[in-house]
Scaffold this motif. Structure first.
Motif, PDB file in Angstrom:
ATOM      1  N   HIS A   1       9.486   3.533 -12.838  1.00  0.00           N
ATOM      2  CA  HIS A   1      10.097   3.538 -14.089  1.00  0.00           C
ATOM      3  C   HIS A   1       9.123   4.280 -14.993  1.00  0.00           C
ATOM      4  CE1 HIS A   1      12.160   3.090 -17.766  1.00  0.00           C
ATOM      5  NE2 HIS A   1      11.060   2.687 -18.451  1.00  0.00           N
TER       6      HIS A   1
ATOM      7  N   CYS B   1      21.779  -5.387  -5.559  1.00  0.00           N
ATOM      8  CA  CYS B   1      20.476  -6.134  -5.970  1.00  0.00           C
ATOM      9  C   CYS B   1      20.272  -7.300  -5.332  1.00  0.00           C
ATOM     10  CB  CYS B   1      20.026  -6.320  -7.445  1.00  0.00           C
ATOM     11  SG  CYS B   1      20.076  -4.730  -8.324  1.00  0.00           S
TER      12      CYS B   1
ATOM     13  N   ASN C   1      11.238   0.479  -7.377  1.00  0.00           N
ATOM     14  CA  ASN C   1      11.414   1.660  -8.494  1.00  0.00           C
ATOM     15  C   ASN C   1      10.372   2.052  -9.084  1.00  0.00           C
ATOM     16  OD1 ASN C   1      13.279   3.267 -10.291  1.00  0.00           O
ATOM     17  ND2 ASN C   1      12.673   1.841 -11.661  1.00  0.00           N
TER      18      ASN C   1
ATOM     19  N   LEU D   1      17.812  -4.233 -15.707  1.00  0.00           N
ATOM     20  CA  LEU D   1      17.220  -3.047 -15.625  1.00  0.00           C
ATOM     21  C   LEU D   1      15.960  -3.121 -16.333  1.00  0.00           C
ATOM     22  CD1 LEU D   1      17.932   0.096 -15.157  1.00  0.00           C
ATOM     23  CD2 LEU D   1      18.903   0.222 -17.723  1.00  0.00           C
ATOM     24  N   ASP D   2      14.976  -2.209 -15.310  1.00  0.00           N
ATOM     25  CA  ASP D   2      13.538  -2.350 -15.716  1.00  0.00           C
ATOM     26  C   ASP D   2      12.689  -3.527 -15.994  1.00  0.00           C
ATOM     27  OD1 ASP D   2      14.406   0.459 -17.847  1.00  0.00           O
ATOM     28  OD2 ASP D   2      13.930   0.291 -15.696  1.00  0.00           O
TER      29      ASP D   2
ATOM     30  N   TYR E   1      15.554   7.941  -9.079  1.00  0.00           N
ATOM     31  CA  TYR E   1      16.999   7.646  -9.027  1.00  0.00           C
ATOM     32  C   TYR E   1      17.787   7.197 -10.200  1.00  0.00           C
ATOM     33  CZ  TYR E   1      21.511   6.360  -7.000  1.00  0.00           C
ATOM     34  OH  TYR E   1      22.870   6.415  -6.858  1.00  0.00           O
ATOM     35  N   MET E   2      18.469   7.906 -10.852  1.00  0.00           N
ATOM     36  CA  MET E   2      18.717   7.619 -12.310  1.00  0.00           C
ATOM     37  C   MET E   2      20.377   6.780 -12.477  1.00  0.00           C
ATOM     38  SD  MET E   2      16.097   8.101 -13.766  1.00  0.00           S
ATOM     39  CE  MET E   2      16.474   7.921 -15.473  1.00  0.00           C
ATOM     40  N   GLN E   3      20.312   6.059 -11.479  1.00  0.00           N
ATOM     41  CA  GLN E   3      21.757   5.346 -11.373  1.00  0.00           C
ATOM     42  C   GLN E   3      21.414   3.800 -11.505  1.00  0.00           C
ATOM     43  OE1 GLN E   3      25.063   6.149 -11.958  1.00  0.00           O
ATOM     44  NE2 GLN E   3      24.343   8.074 -12.512  1.00  0.00           N
ATOM     45  N   VAL E   4      22.000   2.817 -12.214  1.00  0.00           N
ATOM     46  CA  VAL E   4      21.865   1.516 -12.161  1.00  0.00           C
ATOM     47  C   VAL E   4      22.323   0.988 -10.843  1.00  0.00           C
ATOM     48  CG1 VAL E   4      21.687  -0.444 -13.527  1.00  0.00           C
ATOM     49  CG2 VAL E   4      21.406   1.535 -14.716  1.00  0.00           C
ATOM     50  N   LEU E   5      21.866   0.152 -10.077  1.00  0.00           N
ATOM     51  CA  LEU E   5      22.149  -0.536  -9.169  1.00  0.00           C
ATOM     52  C   LEU E   5      22.933  -1.864  -9.625  1.00  0.00           C
ATOM     53  CD1 LEU E   5      19.307  -0.261  -6.422  1.00  0.00           C
ATOM     54  CD2 LEU E   5      21.172   1.279  -6.978  1.00  0.00           C
TER      55      LEU E   5
ATOM     56  N   GLY F   1      14.875   1.832 -20.018  1.00  0.00           N
ATOM     57  CA  GLY F   1      16.235   2.431 -20.086  1.00  0.00           C
ATOM     58  C   GLY F   1      15.739   4.025 -19.819  1.00  0.00           C
ATOM     59  N   ALA F   2      16.717   4.870 -20.262  1.00  0.00           N
ATOM     60  CA  ALA F   2      16.620   6.241 -19.864  1.00  0.00           C
ATOM     61  C   ALA F   2      15.909   6.897 -20.915  1.00  0.00           C
ATOM     62  CB  ALA F   2      17.937   6.989 -19.623  1.00  0.00           C
TER      63      ALA F   2
ATOM     64  N   HIS G   1       7.973  -1.138  -9.668  1.00  0.00           N
ATOM     65  CA  HIS G   1       8.558  -2.644  -9.779  1.00  0.00           C
ATOM     66  C   HIS G   1       9.446  -2.818  -8.782  1.00  0.00           C
ATOM     67  CE1 HIS G   1      12.152  -1.891 -11.828  1.00  0.00           C
ATOM     68  NE2 HIS G   1      11.270  -0.793 -12.250  1.00  0.00           N
TER      69      HIS G   1
ATOM     70  N   VAL H   1      13.150  -3.865  -7.540  1.00  0.00           N
ATOM     71  CA  VAL H   1      14.283  -4.005  -8.583  1.00  0.00           C
ATOM     72  C   VAL H   1      15.172  -5.268  -8.617  1.00  0.00           C
ATOM     73  CG1 VAL H   1      16.479  -2.831  -8.417  1.00  0.00           C
ATOM     74  CG2 VAL H   1      14.491  -1.411  -8.307  1.00  0.00           C
ATOM     75  N   THR H   2      15.674  -5.578  -9.680  1.00  0.00           N
ATOM     76  CA  THR H   2      16.420  -6.797 -10.013  1.00  0.00           C
ATOM     77  C   THR H   2      17.711  -6.176 -10.729  1.00  0.00           C
ATOM     78  OG1 THR H   2      15.355  -7.352 -12.087  1.00  0.00           O
ATOM     79  CG2 THR H   2      14.451  -8.247 -10.113  1.00  0.00           C
TER      80      THR H   2
HETATM   81  N1  LIG Z   1      19.616  -2.853 -10.959  1.00  0.00           N
HETATM   82  C1  LIG Z   1      18.705  -1.605 -11.335  1.00  0.00           C
HETATM   83  N2  LIG Z   1      18.845  -0.571 -11.123  1.00  0.00           N
HETATM   84  C2  LIG Z   1      18.048   0.542 -11.120  1.00  0.00           C
HETATM   85  C3  LIG Z   1      16.842   0.220 -11.971  1.00  0.00           C
HETATM   86  C4  LIG Z   1      16.640  -1.103 -12.267  1.00  0.00           C
HETATM   87  O1  LIG Z   1      15.393  -1.439 -12.628  1.00  0.00           O
HETATM   88  N3  LIG Z   1      17.663  -2.154 -11.683  1.00  0.00           N
HETATM   89  N4  LIG Z   1      16.239   1.145 -12.294  1.00  0.00           N
HETATM   90  C5  LIG Z   1      16.517   2.321 -12.491  1.00  0.00           C
HETATM   91  C6  LIG Z   1      15.666   3.598 -12.714  1.00  0.00           C
HETATM   92  N5  LIG Z   1      15.586   3.655 -14.095  1.00  0.00           N
HETATM   93  C7  LIG Z   1      14.471   3.622 -14.830  1.00  0.00           C
HETATM   94  O2  LIG Z   1      13.492   3.244 -14.216  1.00  0.00           O
HETATM   95  C8  LIG Z   1      16.821   4.061 -15.042  1.00  0.00           C
HETATM   96  C9  LIG Z   1      17.811   4.643 -14.465  1.00  0.00           C
HETATM   97  C10 LIG Z   1      19.186   4.904 -15.030  1.00  0.00           C
HETATM   98  C11 LIG Z   1      19.091   4.468 -16.392  1.00  0.00           C
HETATM   99  C12 LIG Z   1      20.379   4.776 -17.065  1.00  0.00           C
HETATM  100  O3  LIG Z   1      20.379   4.345 -18.301  1.00  0.00           O
HETATM  101  N6  LIG Z   1      21.331   5.473 -16.598  1.00  0.00           N
HETATM  102  C13 LIG Z   1      22.578   5.766 -17.217  1.00  0.00           C
HETATM  103  C14 LIG Z   1      22.978   7.115 -16.181  1.00  0.00           C
HETATM  104  C15 LIG Z   1      22.095   8.210 -16.135  1.00  0.00           C
HETATM  105  C16 LIG Z   1      22.457   9.376 -15.816  1.00  0.00           C
HETATM  106  O4  LIG Z   1      23.473   9.476 -14.964  1.00  0.00           O
HETATM  107  O5  LIG Z   1      21.472  10.307 -15.564  1.00  0.00           O
HETATM  108  C17 LIG Z   1      23.518   4.886 -16.615  1.00  0.00           C
HETATM  109  O6  LIG Z   1      23.559   4.279 -15.451  1.00  0.00           O
HETATM  110  O7  LIG Z   1      24.657   4.559 -17.636  1.00  0.00           O
HETATM  111  C18 LIG Z   1      18.192   3.787 -16.950  1.00  0.00           C
HETATM  112  C19 LIG Z   1      16.874   3.428 -16.323  1.00  0.00           C
HETATM  113  C20 LIG Z   1      17.254   2.760 -11.036  1.00  0.00           C
HETATM  114  N7  LIG Z   1      18.287   1.795 -10.946  1.00  0.00           N
END
Ligand SMILES: Nc1nc2c(c(=O)[nH]1)N[C@@H](CN(C=O)c1ccc(C(=O)N[C@@H](CCC(=O)O)C(=O)O)cc1)CN2
Length: 288
Positions: free
Chosen positions: A196, A185, A194, A231-232, A176-180, A205-206, A225, A227-228
């Protein structure tokens, strides 16, 4: 053959390390007709904390779960324990979140359907519709929650409603590619795993496979891992690696990584479901 009155439990605990903890737990279980089927413990000399997981069965119908909980509460006060008691016949309810890549979701659904993963899947959430067909093929609810920087708080509120309404115990981010958000969290601390797609702490990161290609690494990996908000950075549960060489393109690394991600995530979810993972600060203790 399990005797119907035989109930199986898992006790997990952590506390300041001291003499007599294992004996005290064993004596308590013996006093309550408990039979230890599996027991693992370890002390962390750097933090002075002790960790233990005991899987036991009780075949005395006169010993209630409440009586067990009462007894453990007394012991916990004596040793300043953080503890949990789980029934082994209760499977955690899991909500799986995914974006566009379906390999980890597919692996979790198949292993659960094959009886190799002791969870109940409550539904699938995605910010895209690409994998709706997969949820449909398993007869699972699919929740489409597209995310923009404008609607993220509202979509996260909707996610928490789904977690509440479906009595979800664990959320799994299966690519799932959105940061929570930090708020989400904190509300779901210890209940979000999650995957990674790198061997953390490398390539956060991405696009980690492109980072790995650019760096010319000879090993790639995947990391499951908790999730906190960072990120990662959450406590690592499981990692898988594979050897690669100079000829591999980012696309080939991405393809090779899919198997590593699927295996590491399913293993981590399975251990969480069996209450084999204890949080130890920014790390984990895993009683495999
Ligand atoms: N609070 C957290 N949220 C998420 C984590 C985490 O560790 N803490 N892991 C991610 C998954 N992930 C890597 O494993 C990851 C997901 C997304 C991104 C990123 O840079 N996303 C961009 C948007 C990308 C897109 O729309 O495709 C962004 O958010 O600007 C980096 C790493 C899941 N959530």
């Amino acid at each position: 053959m399990t005797d119907m009155s035989e109930r199986e439990f898992v006790l997990t605990l952590s506390c300041p390390d001291s003499r007599g903890i294992v004996a005290a737990v064993a004596n308590l279980l013996a006093a309550h007709s408990g039979n230890i089927d599996e027991s693992q413990q370890c002390g962390d000399h750097y933090t002075g904390r002790f960790f233990m997981r005991v899987q036991f069965s009780v075949d005395d119908a006169g010993v209630s779960e409440d009586a067990l909980r009462g007894a453990f509460a007394g012991l916990a006060a004596e040793f300043s324990m953080d503890w949990n008691l789980w029934r082994r016949d209760v499977r955690p309810r899991v909500l799986v979140m995914v974006s566009r890549f379906g390999h980890c979701l597919n692996h979790l659904l198949y292993r659960q359907r094959s009886g190799l993963l002791g969870i109940d899947i409550a539904g699938v959430v995605s910010n895209h519709r690409d994998l709706e067909f997969l949820a449909d093929s398993y007869g699972l609810p699919f929740h489409h929650l597209p995310v923009t920087s404008q609607n993220k708080p509202a979509q996260e509120a909707r996610l928490l409603e789904l977690v509440e309404d479906a009595e979800v115990d664990l959320v799994v981010l299966a690519r799932y590619m959105q940061v929570l958000s930090e708020d989400l969290c904190q509300k779901m601390s210890g209940r979000v795993i999650n995957i990674h797609h790198s061997f953390l702490p490398s390539f956060k990161g991405a696009r980690p496979y492109h980072q790995a290609h650019a760096r010319g690494v000879k090993l790639i990996g995947a990391t499951a891992h908790y999730v906190t908000a960072d990120l990662d950075e959450g406590p690592i549960i499981e990692q898988e690696v594979a050897r690669v060489d100079h000829a591999a393109t980012p696309e080939q690394l991405t393809a090779m990584g899919q198997d590593l991600e699927s295996v590491a995530l399913a293993r981590a979810v399975g251990w969480h479901a069996e209450h084999r993972i204890l949080i130890n600060g920014e790390k984990t203790v895993v009683f495999r």
